[in-house]
Design an enzyme around this catalytic site. Sequence first.
Site, short mmCIF file in Angstrom:
data_model
loop_
_atom_site.label_atom_id
_atom_site.label_comp_id
_atom_site.label_asym_id
_atom_site.label_seq_id
_atom_site.Cartn_x
_atom_site.Cartn_y
_atom_site.Cartn_z
N ASP A 40 10.08 50.74 13.87
CA ASP A 40 11.13 51.63 12.96
C ASP A 40 12.29 52.00 13.60
OD1 ASP A 40 9.83 53.52 14.23
OD2 ASP A 40 9.17 54.62 12.51
N HIS A 244 25.81 34.49 35.22
CA HIS A 244 25.28 35.61 34.20
C HIS A 244 24.10 36.35 34.64
CE1 HIS A 244 27.84 33.93 31.06
NE2 HIS A 244 28.58 34.37 31.66
N ASP A 261 30.19 42.73 37.71
CA ASP A 261 31.13 42.43 36.57
C ASP A 261 30.67 43.19 35.54
OD1 ASP A 261 32.32 40.84 34.43
OD2 ASP A 261 31.80 38.86 35.00
N ASP A 272 36.94 43.93 31.17
CA ASP A 272 36.22 42.99 31.89
C ASP A 272 36.75 42.87 33.45
OD1 ASP A 272 34.59 40.90 32.42
OD2 ASP A 272 35.40 39.71 31.02
N HIS A 351 33.18 27.33 36.69
CA HIS A 351 33.57 28.09 35.42
C HIS A 351 35.06 28.00 35.47
CE1 HIS A 351 34.97 31.70 37.44
NE2 HIS A 351 33.65 32.04 38.08
N HIS A 355 39.42 33.93 29.99
CA HIS A 355 39.34 33.97 28.30
C HIS A 355 40.25 35.01 27.86
CE1 HIS A 355 36.53 37.41 29.17
NE2 HIS A 355 36.10 36.54 30.06
N HIS A 362 34.59 37.98 25.06
CA HIS A 362 35.24 36.59 24.93
C HIS A 362 35.90 36.55 23.50
CE1 HIS A 362 32.05 34.80 28.15
NE2 HIS A 362 33.06 35.63 28.60
N GLU A 386 40.08 35.39 36.69
CA GLU A 386 38.90 35.31 37.33
C GLU A 386 38.31 34.17 38.13
OE1 GLU A 386 35.31 35.80 34.77
OE2 GLU A 386 36.55 35.72 33.04
N TYR A 390 31.05 30.12 44.76
CA TYR A 390 29.83 30.56 44.66
C TYR A 390 29.02 29.34 45.55
CZ TYR A 390 31.75 32.52 40.80
OH TYR A 390 32.44 33.42 39.70
N ARG A 407 33.65 36.64 43.04
CA ARG A 407 34.55 36.54 41.85
C ARG A 407 35.49 37.71 41.82
NH1 ARG A 407 30.89 35.47 38.32
NH2 ARG A 407 30.71 37.41 37.42
N GLU A 409 38.19 39.45 39.28
CA GLU A 409 38.62 39.49 37.72
C GLU A 409 39.51 40.74 37.34
OE1 GLU A 409 36.52 38.71 33.37
OE2 GLU A 409 35.43 39.32 35.06
#
Length: 440
Positions: A40, A244, A261, A272, A351, A355, A362, A386, A390, A407, A409
Amino acid sequence: MRDVIPQDEFKQRRQQLLQLLPERSMALVAAHSEVTRSNDTEYPFRQNSDFFYLTGFNEPDAVLLLINDNKPRSVLFCQDKDPKHEVWHGLRLGYENAVETLAVDSAEDLETLPERLPELLQGIESAFYPMGENSVLAELVGDARDELSVKARRSGKLGPQSLSDLRPQLDSLRLIKSANEIAVMKEAARISTQAFRRIMCFVEAGKQEYQVAAELHHEFAMNGALQPAYGIICGGGANACVLHYTDNRDPLQNGDLLLVDAGAEYQGYAADITRTFPVNGQFSEPQAILYNLVLKAQQAAFAEVKPGSNLVQASEAAARVISDGLTELGILSGDADENFKEQRWKTYFIHGLGHWLGLDVHDVGRYRNSDGEPIAFKPGMVLTVEPGVYIPESADVDSKWRGIGIRIEDDVVVTADGFDNMTADAPKTIEEIETWMKSQ
């Protein structure tokens, strides 16, 4: 910081959306419902972004109707006030207060919507709603159409013969941010930048990745951003090569880089940021070489962030720098031009460059038009830039490069003559990072 988006702006957004709809049409947008976490208890409530964009209303279980007929108007269906419920779960606005508070044209009890919707849809030729997002809303519209079809033989009043996705119209509005939206996003960026400065002084070997995430969350909340905009990523060492990575459960190791990140959500809008910095405050030579390569790629992309350019051109500029750099370092073998043309750099820059950013991290908005051409940058667009490199531990390269993920960004808003970097105050060059980490 006080709320800076007035109700007049939400009203203006509704009017703009109505103007994009054909005559004798209706748009429907639903609020989110609370989601059970366990037994609950519920997850922290987060409003549907489209609904919030049009209303500024942050309660669950409501539906906004925008009716474009001979009298264009907005109708909000929301929960009624309920003292027994409110003593446990907090105050509700109630539909009787919604007109004045939210500047909608009328408001009604949500419980009456199944009965009222067929009446409101009579004479409406087209109904628009965000398709595929809310099965309850789709069922309500379908049931109302069925009811009108049965009654049409006697009344002669048909319901909507066309059902369409509302997202193209809504997305086009949300893509260009107003001055008030940009002000809120700059505050989200400021809070996030301050949090990054905090963690750069906090990290050291032996501390845990989750402790870094906790420091970020604390700084967000202490400045009025009660939640992160998305799951915080704190990847030390080779964990940074997992794009991620959100486990955040490993100890920080001396000599490793830490990729973080994260961004605050403030008044519904996201920041971001990614920064990569050494756990011990000092870049090794291989780390510094790769870091400066990624930073150079970001600068090349920045040069393309201006009206008339587009994300494809910015991406190609960054990719060219990374491809040539990896070739020069011997991480990519062969000819530099061929490596770029064949996109071999994608092995390590895996990547996209960035964005859209806004109510969603996003954010909505197309990147190409119906002809497949890239959408040109316009003032008021907000995006991330960004680039990254890697190199997993399994990579067939010199061992000094393995296990390094980097990275960088930033959040930028397109202006009339270029861009404004809203997150520039987060230390970024090697000198800035090392100096800041040593000074505290």
